[in-house]
Scaffold this motif. Structure first.
Motif, mmCIF file in Angstrom:
data_model
loop_
_atom_site.group_PDB
_atom_site.id
_atom_site.type_symbol
_atom_site.label_atom_id
_atom_site.label_comp_id
_atom_site.label_asym_id
_atom_site.label_seq_id
_atom_site.Cartn_x
_atom_site.Cartn_y
_atom_site.Cartn_z
ATOM 1 N N LEU A 47 43.551 34.888 28.064
ATOM 2 C CA LEU A 47 43.736 33.721 28.913
ATOM 3 C C LEU A 47 42.658 33.718 30.000
ATOM 4 C CD1 LEU A 47 47.591 34.097 29.235
ATOM 5 C CD2 LEU A 47 46.366 32.458 27.786
ATOM 6 N N PRO A 48 42.227 32.552 30.439
ATOM 7 C CA PRO A 48 41.184 32.485 31.471
ATOM 8 C C PRO A 48 41.587 33.240 32.738
ATOM 9 C CG PRO A 48 41.535 30.330 30.478
ATOM 10 C CD PRO A 48 42.635 31.211 29.964
ATOM 11 N N ALA A 49 40.661 33.956 33.313
ATOM 12 C CA ALA A 49 40.948 34.825 34.452
ATOM 13 C C ALA A 49 41.437 34.054 35.670
ATOM 14 C CB ALA A 49 39.702 35.633 34.813
ATOM 15 N N THR A 50 41.020 32.799 35.816
ATOM 16 C CA THR A 50 41.397 32.017 37.000
ATOM 17 C C THR A 50 42.640 31.165 36.784
ATOM 18 O OG1 THR A 50 39.912 30.234 36.297
ATOM 19 C CG2 THR A 50 38.993 31.907 37.789
ATOM 20 N N SER A 51 43.258 31.260 35.607
ATOM 21 C CA SER A 51 44.363 30.351 35.289
ATOM 22 C C SER A 51 45.565 30.524 36.203
ATOM 23 C CB SER A 51 44.800 30.540 33.832
ATOM 24 O OG SER A 51 43.818 30.065 32.959
ATOM 25 N N TRP A 52 45.890 31.784 36.545
ATOM 26 C CA TRP A 52 47.061 31.996 37.393
ATOM 27 C C TRP A 52 46.845 31.379 38.774
ATOM 28 C CZ3 TRP A 52 47.655 35.197 41.845
ATOM 29 C CH2 TRP A 52 48.975 35.241 42.325
ATOM 30 N N VAL A 56 49.215 28.334 40.161
ATOM 31 C CA VAL A 56 49.994 28.426 41.403
ATOM 32 C C VAL A 56 49.643 27.259 42.326
ATOM 33 C CG1 VAL A 56 50.355 29.769 43.508
ATOM 34 C CG2 VAL A 56 50.323 30.914 41.289
ATOM 35 N N GLY A 57 48.345 27.009 42.480
ATOM 36 C CA GLY A 57 47.927 25.879 43.301
ATOM 37 C C GLY A 57 48.381 24.552 42.722
ATOM 38 N N GLY A 58 48.286 24.436 41.405
ATOM 39 C CA GLY A 58 48.639 23.185 40.752
ATOM 40 C C GLY A 58 50.112 22.837 40.858
ATOM 41 N N HIS A 60 52.038 23.534 43.181
ATOM 42 C CA HIS A 60 52.369 23.178 44.561
ATOM 43 C C HIS A 60 51.595 21.944 45.034
ATOM 44 C CE1 HIS A 60 53.908 27.326 44.476
ATOM 45 N NE2 HIS A 60 54.726 26.919 45.429
ATOM 46 N N THR A 61 50.993 21.250 44.090
ATOM 47 C CA THR A 61 50.206 20.061 44.413
ATOM 48 C C THR A 61 50.727 18.873 43.594
ATOM 49 O OG1 THR A 61 48.239 21.431 44.813
ATOM 50 C CG2 THR A 61 47.873 19.081 44.409
ATOM 51 N N PRO A 62 50.908 17.713 44.188
ATOM 52 C CA PRO A 62 51.319 16.544 43.406
ATOM 53 C C PRO A 62 50.368 16.326 42.229
ATOM 54 C CG PRO A 62 51.440 16.062 45.755
ATOM 55 C CD PRO A 62 50.771 17.402 45.628
ATOM 56 N N ALA A 63 50.928 15.921 41.093
ATOM 57 C CA ALA A 63 50.149 15.824 39.861
ATOM 58 C C ALA A 63 48.891 14.987 40.035
ATOM 59 C CB ALA A 63 51.022 15.255 38.747
ATOM 60 N N GLU A 64 48.999 13.891 40.777
ATOM 61 C CA GLU A 64 47.848 13.002 40.920
ATOM 62 C C GLU A 64 46.767 13.570 41.830
ATOM 63 O OE1 GLU A 64 50.876 11.941 44.062
ATOM 64 O OE2 GLU A 64 50.886 12.472 41.928
ATOM 65 N N GLN A 65 47.080 14.646 42.539
ATOM 66 C CA GLN A 65 46.102 15.252 43.446
ATOM 67 C C GLN A 65 45.517 16.559 42.912
ATOM 68 O OE1 GLN A 65 47.720 15.617 47.427
ATOM 69 N NE2 GLN A 65 48.699 13.602 47.333
ATOM 70 N N ARG A 66 45.936 16.980 41.752
ATOM 71 C CA ARG A 66 45.440 18.243 41.207
ATOM 72 C C ARG A 66 43.988 18.141 40.775
ATOM 73 N NH1 ARG A 66 50.808 18.890 37.443
ATOM 74 N NH2 ARG A 66 52.200 19.668 39.096
ATOM 75 N N PRO A 68 40.915 19.154 38.179
ATOM 76 C CA PRO A 68 40.946 19.331 36.720
ATOM 77 C C PRO A 68 41.345 20.752 36.322
ATOM 78 C CG PRO A 68 39.013 18.071 37.351
ATOM 79 C CD PRO A 68 39.645 18.545 38.632
ATOM 80 N N GLN A 69 40.882 21.737 37.083
ATOM 81 C CA GLN A 69 41.222 23.123 36.768
ATOM 82 C C GLN A 69 42.714 23.374 36.975
ATOM 83 O OE1 GLN A 69 38.776 22.179 38.850
ATOM 84 N NE2 GLN A 69 36.930 22.745 37.692
ATOM 85 N N GLN A 70 43.282 22.822 38.027
ATOM 86 C CA GLN A 70 44.715 22.973 38.269
ATOM 87 C C GLN A 70 45.534 22.276 37.190
ATOM 88 O OE1 GLN A 70 44.979 21.391 42.248
ATOM 89 N NE2 GLN A 70 44.950 23.432 43.195
ATOM 90 N N ALA A 71 45.127 21.090 36.803
ATOM 91 C CA ALA A 71 45.846 20.362 35.756
ATOM 92 C C ALA A 71 45.824 21.134 34.436
ATOM 93 C CB ALA A 71 45.235 18.973 35.575
ATOM 94 N N GLU A 72 44.685 21.697 34.127
ATOM 95 C CA GLU A 72 44.560 22.480 32.892
ATOM 96 C C GLU A 72 45.430 23.731 32.945
ATOM 97 O OE1 GLU A 72 41.054 24.651 30.230
ATOM 98 O OE2 GLU A 72 40.527 23.308 31.879
ATOM 99 N N ALA A 73 45.451 24.397 34.081
ATOM 100 C CA ALA A 73 46.247 25.619 34.221
ATOM 101 C C ALA A 73 47.737 25.314 34.182
ATOM 102 C CB ALA A 73 45.886 26.329 35.519
ATOM 103 N N VAL A 74 48.163 24.224 34.790
ATOM 104 C CA VAL A 74 49.571 23.815 34.738
ATOM 105 C C VAL A 74 49.972 23.512 33.292
ATOM 106 C CG1 VAL A 74 51.132 21.911 35.310
ATOM 107 C CG2 VAL A 74 49.786 23.014 37.108
ATOM 108 N N ALA A 75 49.102 22.834 32.563
ATOM 109 C CA ALA A 75 49.392 22.545 31.156
ATOM 110 C C ALA A 75 49.495 23.823 30.343
ATOM 111 C CB ALA A 75 48.304 21.632 30.580
ATOM 112 N N LEU A 76 48.619 24.793 30.605
ATOM 113 C CA LEU A 76 48.672 26.069 29.902
ATOM 114 C C LEU A 76 49.963 26.808 30.243
ATOM 115 C CD1 LEU A 76 47.449 28.324 28.180
ATOM 116 C CD2 LEU A 76 46.182 29.079 30.211
#
Length: 219
Positions: A47-52, A56-58, A60-66, A68-76
Motif C-alpha cells: 500500500l502507498p506509504a502516505t495513504s494512512w 486520516v486527513g481525508g 476529517h475533511t468534508p468530501a468536497e474539500q478533500r 485528490p490524495q485524500q480522496a484516493e486514500a479514503v476510497a482505498l
C-alpha cells in the motif's frame, strides 16, 4: 462463503509464512472447493506509504474539500474495510521483520482503523468470526531464549485481530526459520525442521476448523 487471505512476506520463493498459510488454505479448500478466496498480498503489492496520513486527513475533511490524495486514500480505506467485512473466515500470514510487524501489514491495519467504520466500542468489527494467524520468526524468541520478549509482532497482531476486532483466532507459529542460512544457527537446524513440521500439522488442523465453522454457520 469466502475466505479472506492476507500475506505480508516480501518473499515468494522460500517464504515459510506463505508455505504454512498454503497448508491452512488447502485444508479449508478440501471442504469448500468452490468457495471464493479473496487475496490481499501486501508484501508483493504494498500500500502507498502516505495513504494512512491522507486517509486520516481525508476522513476529517468534508468530501468536497478533500485533496485528490485524500480522496484516493479514503476510497482505498473503504475498499479495504469492505473487503474484510465481506468475508466469512480469515487467514493472515505474517513474518517477523526487525522484531516487529511488517511495514505493509501495519499500513493495512492503520488504513482500516482510520475508517470510521473500522472500530466500534459496542461491537467488535469481526466479532466471533473464525480466523487463523500464521506467525513465522527467523530466530528463537521463546522463554529462556537470548531474545525472549523481542517479538513485538505476535502480541500486537493478537491484540488487534483477537481483542480489538473480535476474531475467534487460532494461531500457528514456526521459529528458527533462518537456521539453514545463518552459520551461527547451524546447531539449531534440527529444531527448526521440527518447528516447521509442527507448524504444518497445526495449520492443517486450523484449516479444517475454519472449514467446519463456516459450514456450521451456513447450515
Amino acid at each position: 462463503m469466502s475466505l479472506f487471505r492476507l500475506d505480508a512476506s516480501i518473499r515468494t520463493e522460500g517464504s515459510i509464512s506463505r508455505e504454512v498459510a498454503d497448508t491452512v488454505e488447502k485444508a479449508w479448500r478440501a471442504e469448500h472447493p468452490h468457495a471464493q478466496v479473496v487475496r490481499r498480498d501486501v508484501g508483493q503489492e504494498p500500500l502507498p506509504a502516505t495513504s494512512w496520513r491522507d486517509a486520516v486527513g481525508g476522513w476529517h475533511t468534508p468530501a468536497e474539500q478533500r485533496t485528490p490524495q485524500q480522496a484516493e486514500a479514503v476510497a482505498l480505506s473503504t475498499t479495504l474495510l469492505d473487503e474484510l467485512l465481506d468475508a466469512d473466515a480469515y487467514l493472515f500470514a505474517a513474518p517477523l521483520y526487525n522484531y516487529g510487524v511488517p511495514q505493509y501489514l501495519k499500513a493495512w491495519i492503520d488504513l482500516i482503523i482510520a475508517n470510521p467504520g473500522g472500530t466500534s466500542a459496542e461491537s467488535p468489527l469481526l466479532a466471533g468470526r473464525p480466523g487463523v494467524l500464521v506467525l513465522v520468526r527467523g530466530g528463537g524468541y521463546g522463554p529462556g531464549a537470548p531474545r525472549e520478549g523481542w517479538d513485538h509482532a505476535g502480541p500486537y497482531l493478537r491484540r488487534v485481530l483477537g481483542d480489538l476486532w473480535g476474531l475467534d483466532l487460532h494461531v500457528v507459529e514456526a521459529e528458527l526459520t533462518l537456521a539453514g542460512a545463518v552459520p551461527a544457527m547451524a546447531s539449531l537446524v534440527g529444531l527448526a525442521d521440527e518447528s516447521r513440521r509442527n507448524a504444518h500439522v497445526v495449520a492443517d488442523s486450523h484449516g479444517r476448523t475454519l472449514a467446519q465453522r463456516m459450514r456450521a454457520a451456513a447450515a
